[in-house]
Design a protein around this motif. Structure first.
Motif, PDB file in Angstrom:
ATOM      1  N   ASN A 161      -3.921   5.665   4.672  1.00  0.00           N
ATOM      2  CA  ASN A 161      -3.763   5.077   3.338  1.00  0.00           C
ATOM      3  C   ASN A 161      -2.294   5.026   2.897  1.00  0.00           C
ATOM      4  O   ASN A 161      -1.974   5.247   1.727  1.00  0.00           O
ATOM      5  CB  ASN A 161      -4.599   5.862   2.316  1.00  0.00           C
ATOM      6  N   PHE A 162      -1.428   4.699   3.827  1.00  0.00           N
ATOM      7  CA  PHE A 162       0.001   4.579   3.521  1.00  0.00           C
ATOM      8  C   PHE A 162       0.233   3.311   2.710  1.00  0.00           C
ATOM      9  O   PHE A 162      -0.204   2.220   3.074  1.00  0.00           O
ATOM     10  CB  PHE A 162       0.799   4.538   4.823  1.00  0.00           C
ATOM     11  N   THR A 163       0.947   3.434   1.601  1.00  0.00           N
ATOM     12  CA  THR A 163       1.220   2.293   0.732  1.00  0.00           C
ATOM     13  C   THR A 163       2.710   2.121   0.451  1.00  0.00           C
ATOM     14  O   THR A 163       3.084   1.260  -0.346  1.00  0.00           O
ATOM     15  CB  THR A 163       0.483   2.438  -0.615  1.00  0.00           C
ATOM     16  N   GLY A 164       3.543   2.927   1.087  1.00  0.00           N
ATOM     17  CA  GLY A 164       4.967   2.897   0.790  1.00  0.00           C
ATOM     18  C   GLY A 164       5.714   1.800   1.505  1.00  0.00           C
ATOM     19  O   GLY A 164       5.148   0.990   2.245  1.00  0.00           O
ATOM     20  N   LYS A 165       7.012   1.779   1.288  1.00  0.00           N
ATOM     21  CA  LYS A 165       7.910   0.826   1.949  1.00  0.00           C
ATOM     22  C   LYS A 165       8.936   1.534   2.828  1.00  0.00           C
ATOM     23  O   LYS A 165       9.789   0.894   3.419  1.00  0.00           O
ATOM     24  CB  LYS A 165       8.652  -0.004   0.896  1.00  0.00           C
TER      25      LYS A 165
ATOM     26  N   THR B 164       5.333  -6.882   3.730  1.00  0.00           N
ATOM     27  CA  THR B 164       4.173  -6.133   3.252  1.00  0.00           C
ATOM     28  C   THR B 164       3.264  -5.854   4.439  1.00  0.00           C
ATOM     29  O   THR B 164       2.880  -6.770   5.174  1.00  0.00           O
ATOM     30  CB  THR B 164       3.412  -6.935   2.185  1.00  0.00           C
TER      31      THR B 164
ATOM     32  N   PRO C  72      -3.363  -4.561   5.278  1.00  0.00           N
ATOM     33  CA  PRO C  72      -4.293  -3.505   4.867  1.00  0.00           C
ATOM     34  C   PRO C  72      -5.178  -3.062   6.029  1.00  0.00           C
ATOM     35  O   PRO C  72      -5.436  -3.833   6.959  1.00  0.00           O
ATOM     36  CB  PRO C  72      -5.121  -4.169   3.764  1.00  0.00           C
ATOM     37  N   ASN C  73      -5.617  -1.816   5.976  1.00  0.00           N
ATOM     38  CA  ASN C  73      -6.547  -1.269   6.982  1.00  0.00           C
ATOM     39  C   ASN C  73      -6.052  -1.498   8.411  1.00  0.00           C
ATOM     40  O   ASN C  73      -6.796  -1.919   9.286  1.00  0.00           O
ATOM     41  CB  ASN C  73      -7.943  -1.888   6.801  1.00  0.00           C
TER      42      ASN C  73
ATOM     43  N   THR D 104      -2.504   2.098   7.206  1.00  0.00           N
ATOM     44  CA  THR D 104      -2.622   1.662   5.815  1.00  0.00           C
ATOM     45  C   THR D 104      -4.072   1.731   5.337  1.00  0.00           C
ATOM     46  O   THR D 104      -4.345   1.413   4.178  1.00  0.00           O
ATOM     47  CB  THR D 104      -2.102   0.224   5.663  1.00  0.00           C
TER      48      THR D 104
END
Length: 366
Positions: free
Chosen positions: A51-55, A100, A103-104, A133
């Protein structure tokens, strides 16, 4: 068996990360020259995070480090449109994502030997980092080797690229060039010093797989410059038999038993796409077709009002151009040759060494 090995690999990776984080190594004062590569003390986030959402991802080392040939050696799997940016901040290597992330999706950063210590230039070989992610880490594994088709030598540093056949079926149908140049690889791996590779972030899906040695450092296959191997099979890793692997501490290399796939790389000849450049009728009984390639080929030729049995083909030794003489067997048939000959020609266009596509041309010979 495969899933058990995956669990073992993940646990081993986490254990090694914890062990590395607990170590504290300082540069020797006096004494022998430092011959040890830099070691990772901490990462943000941790390896195999979900579940990584960073940059940004940060790698903290036990000493000052620098980057060397990162444009050639570092890559992300699966590929992104824009390559992540690498920078140095103190004793850390920072990775900033310019795109970006999907997802997943399970991602793997492969630094190769691009990280070296600041003083002696000792390389941290084979450093990778995996994260997701989504909620899970894709963990199907596949093992293989890349060798030279002619010398049988192992190929070091070859890229092994996996393409999703359902998503990229259009490119695959167009041939090798379309797949490698226009389609995005679902997963990318690199062969080690013995030519072995382990693909460890694969999904339960069908892949077409290629291997190539990137001689010019742009991480893209270029016909005539790089050497390549491909397999005619469409492979789902879950359908393959198991394999075993270990580490030869004496020779300091990985050993794999029961290889699942072997790629034999070779150099493709540069293919010149065949095209019809011109059509000419210099007199009543001669027709000339100019092609841009030697040994031009036709699939079919139709000429209105002309019996094809009357045609006599006349090629020069190089096969370009092609001249046809209209040899009507009788005077009466000669008189039936029209002043303007219309028709159609179909000839193959070679897209690469594997695929041919037909081109149809309407003829109007005056």
């Amino acid at each position: 068996m495969i899933r058990t090995k995956i669990t073992y690999l993940i646990c081993l990776g986490i254990a090694l990360t914890i062990a590395i984080g607990c170590a504290s190594i300082s540069s020797p004062q006096g004494g022998p020259v430092d011959s040890l590569p830099p070691r990772v003390k901490n990462t943000t986030p941790l390896p195999y995070s979900t579940n990584f959402t960073g940059k940004r991802i940060t790698f903290e080392f036990n000493e000052y480090v620098k980057l060397k040939d990162q444009q050639k050696l570092f890559f992300i799997s699966p590929e992104t449109d824009k390559k992540p940016l690498l920078s140095i901040k103190g004793k850390s290597v920072v990775v900033d994502f310019q795109d970006t992330l999907l997802p997943n999706q399970t991602y793997k950063l492969d630094f190769g030997s691009s990280i070296v210590d600041n003083n002696e230039g000792n390389k941290l070989d084979g450093f990778t980092f995996t994260f997701s992610t989504g909620d899970i880490i894709d963990s199907l594994v596949m093992a293989g080797q890349v060798i030279d088709a002619y010398t049988r030598d192992t190929i070091v540093g070859a890229f092994i690229t996996y393409y999703d056949m359902e998503r990229d079926s259009t490119f695959a149908q167009r041939g090798l060039d379309s797949t490698l140049h226009k389609s995005r690889a679902e997963a990318v791996f690199r062969s080690d010093s013995t030519g072995y590779f382990i693909g460890d972030i694969l999904q339960d899906k069908k892949y077409r797989i290629y291997a190539f040695l990137d001689n010019n450092g742009n991480q893209r296959y270029e016909q005539g410059t790089d050497i390549i191997a491909f397999n005619d099979l469409i492979i789902n890793p879950i359908d393959l038999p198991g394999f075993s692997f270990g580490y030869d501490s004496t020779n300091k290399r990985m050993v794999i038993d029961s290889l699942q796939i072997v790629f034999e790389v070779f150099r493709e000849d540069i293919v010149k796409r065949q095209n019809l450049l011109g059509q000419e009728r210099s007199n009543k009984v001669s027709i000339k077709f100019d092609f841009n390639s030697q040994n031009a080929e036709m699939d079919s030729l139709e000429l209105e009002g002309i019996n094809l049995d009357w045609l006599i083909e006349d090629r020069n030794p190089k096969g370009d151009p092609i001249i046809y003489w209209i040899a009507a067997p009788t005077k009466e048939e000669y008189l039936t040759i029209p002043d303007t000959i219309k028709g159609r020609m179909v000839y193959p266009i070679q897209n690469d060494s594997l695929q041919f596509y037909n081109q149809e041309v309407k003829l109007n010979l005056i």
